[in-house]
Design a protein around this motif. Sequence first.
Motif, PDB file in Angstrom:
ATOM      1  N   LEU A 120     -72.591  -6.582 -23.246  1.00  0.00           N
ATOM      2  CA  LEU A 120     -73.141  -5.464 -23.929  1.00  0.00           C
ATOM      3  C   LEU A 120     -72.725  -4.754 -24.213  1.00  0.00           C
ATOM      4  CD1 LEU A 120     -75.726  -5.819 -20.083  1.00  0.00           C
ATOM      5  CD2 LEU A 120     -75.500  -6.892 -22.230  1.00  0.00           C
ATOM      6  N   ASN A 171     -76.467   1.092 -26.991  1.00  0.00           N
ATOM      7  CA  ASN A 171     -77.114   1.815 -26.447  1.00  0.00           C
ATOM      8  C   ASN A 171     -78.358   1.200 -25.403  1.00  0.00           C
ATOM      9  OD1 ASN A 171     -79.198   3.872 -25.042  1.00  0.00           O
ATOM     10  ND2 ASN A 171     -79.793   4.128 -26.681  1.00  0.00           N
ATOM     11  N   HIS A 172     -77.569   0.455 -24.035  1.00  0.00           N
ATOM     12  CA  HIS A 172     -78.385  -0.541 -23.566  1.00  0.00           C
ATOM     13  C   HIS A 172     -78.607  -0.343 -21.933  1.00  0.00           C
ATOM     14  CE1 HIS A 172     -74.803  -1.779 -20.965  1.00  0.00           C
ATOM     15  NE2 HIS A 172     -74.239  -1.068 -22.060  1.00  0.00           N
ATOM     16  N   HIS A 173     -77.828   0.502 -21.874  1.00  0.00           N
ATOM     17  CA  HIS A 173     -78.763   1.086 -19.692  1.00  0.00           C
ATOM     18  C   HIS A 173     -79.419   1.312 -19.814  1.00  0.00           C
ATOM     19  CE1 HIS A 173     -74.438   1.846 -20.888  1.00  0.00           C
ATOM     20  NE2 HIS A 173     -73.921   2.670 -20.821  1.00  0.00           N
ATOM     21  N   LYS A 206     -82.344  -0.799 -19.982  1.00  0.00           N
ATOM     22  CA  LYS A 206     -82.963  -1.847 -20.812  1.00  0.00           C
ATOM     23  C   LYS A 206     -82.924  -3.063 -20.636  1.00  0.00           C
ATOM     24  CE  LYS A 206     -82.805   1.099 -25.440  1.00  0.00           C
ATOM     25  NZ  LYS A 206     -83.144   0.857 -26.505  1.00  0.00           N
ATOM     26  N   GLU A 227     -82.172  -6.762 -20.923  1.00  0.00           N
ATOM     27  CA  GLU A 227     -81.185  -7.498 -21.228  1.00  0.00           C
ATOM     28  C   GLU A 227     -82.509  -7.765 -22.732  1.00  0.00           C
ATOM     29  OE1 GLU A 227     -78.004  -9.284 -19.763  1.00  0.00           O
ATOM     30  OE2 GLU A 227     -77.745 -10.986 -21.229  1.00  0.00           O
ATOM     31  N   LEU A 242     -82.961  -6.469 -25.913  1.00  0.00           N
ATOM     32  CA  LEU A 242     -81.942  -6.564 -26.767  1.00  0.00           C
ATOM     33  C   LEU A 242     -81.683  -7.027 -28.068  1.00  0.00           C
ATOM     34  CD1 LEU A 242     -79.261  -5.229 -24.109  1.00  0.00           C
ATOM     35  CD2 LEU A 242     -80.824  -3.956 -25.160  1.00  0.00           C
ATOM     36  N   LYS A 296     -79.588  -9.563 -30.553  1.00  0.00           N
ATOM     37  CA  LYS A 296     -79.221 -10.739 -29.877  1.00  0.00           C
ATOM     38  C   LYS A 296     -78.372 -10.704 -30.843  1.00  0.00           C
ATOM     39  CE  LYS A 296     -80.926 -12.682 -25.583  1.00  0.00           C
ATOM     40  NZ  LYS A 296     -81.417 -11.390 -26.471  1.00  0.00           N
ATOM     41  N   SER A 327     -76.375  -1.736 -35.039  1.00  0.00           N
ATOM     42  CA  SER A 327     -77.088  -2.066 -33.512  1.00  0.00           C
ATOM     43  C   SER A 327     -77.290  -1.658 -32.395  1.00  0.00           C
ATOM     44  CB  SER A 327     -76.875  -3.709 -33.166  1.00  0.00           C
ATOM     45  OG  SER A 327     -76.445  -3.804 -34.381  1.00  0.00           O
ATOM     46  N   GLY A 387     -79.099  -0.749 -29.029  1.00  0.00           N
ATOM     47  CA  GLY A 387     -78.029  -1.261 -27.593  1.00  0.00           C
ATOM     48  C   GLY A 387     -78.288  -3.211 -28.144  1.00  0.00           C
ATOM     49  N   TYR A 388     -77.204  -3.741 -27.882  1.00  0.00           N
ATOM     50  CA  TYR A 388     -77.225  -4.942 -28.551  1.00  0.00           C
ATOM     51  C   TYR A 388     -76.199  -6.195 -27.366  1.00  0.00           C
ATOM     52  CZ  TYR A 388     -72.774  -4.921 -30.934  1.00  0.00           C
ATOM     53  OH  TYR A 388     -70.944  -4.546 -31.237  1.00  0.00           O
ATOM     54  N   VAL A 389     -76.625  -8.092 -27.323  1.00  0.00           N
ATOM     55  CA  VAL A 389     -75.994  -8.400 -26.314  1.00  0.00           C
ATOM     56  C   VAL A 389     -74.686  -8.729 -27.686  1.00  0.00           C
ATOM     57  CG1 VAL A 389     -75.886  -9.899 -24.579  1.00  0.00           C
ATOM     58  CG2 VAL A 389     -77.842  -8.639 -25.664  1.00  0.00           C
TER      59      VAL A 389
END
Lengths: 195, 88
Positions: free
Chosen positions: A15, A18-20, A22, A24, A27, A29, A187, A191-193
Amino acid sequence: MTAVTPLDSIHKKGLFGNHHEKNESDLIKISEIKNLTIVQVVHYKNSKTQLSNLQIDGLNFPLKSPKVSSNKETRIIWSAPNTWLVISSKENITKFIIEKCDSDNFAVTNISHSRAVIQIKGTKAMNILKKGCPLNFHEFEKDNSAGTVFHGINIIVDFVSNEPNTFNLFTLRSFGESFYHHISDASLEFGYVGV
Amino acid sequence: MLEIKCPYCGNRSQNEFSYGGDATVKRPSLGKEVSDKEWDDFVYFRKNPRGKHSEFWHHVAGCRQWFKVSRNTATHEIFKTSKINEEI
């Protein structure tokens, strides 16, 4: 295929940005698409072969921009007049194309190893592309493709799916790492994975 | 920033294109006796008009095709684009 992929040393899983707080699944990918066979097919100007009679993996050659012919495993992208990219997960597609497209009428070149392919997927995928690409995405639909630029890097954008928005992005292998930096940097805001 | 209509790909941003020079210049015909002045004019001299002008452009980041653009060099208005083998 055991070859080192273009983004092997740079693409990281996990991760980022800015994924906090959120979900998953919301997000973006980002993944590197490996083991695709990419074949450029050029139909000679003086050829008398009718393209309407020609099919690759059951698909016709699209005759103008920006349509893509596609099935589950293969996509045929119009890249220029009389020029297409056949992109497939089938390993034997090259052999099949060479059988169908004889050397008197077509130039067939396997360019699989000269391209880096990044897939971005998610509801915000289009927003990422809009950050660096001048294409009019309001008129860009599923199964459309276009040669364009992303922050000065020549790319091909292929709109694979709209559930959720999924784009395959092709660039020259030598630009792959730089392009990956641009995409991952764009991205971070959402937030991104890394997949 | 200009929006240029590529005859093959449609409207695209100027970022994708490269300017290719004056489209009105014609190469002296092959086999014809050419004076130094005629050759000099062909190689070096351009009109550089203020107003309507025919130009070559290349869709570098798209279909990689050369084509012609009729453009006002003062206002940047684009009147028409055409394929390379068509009159503009």
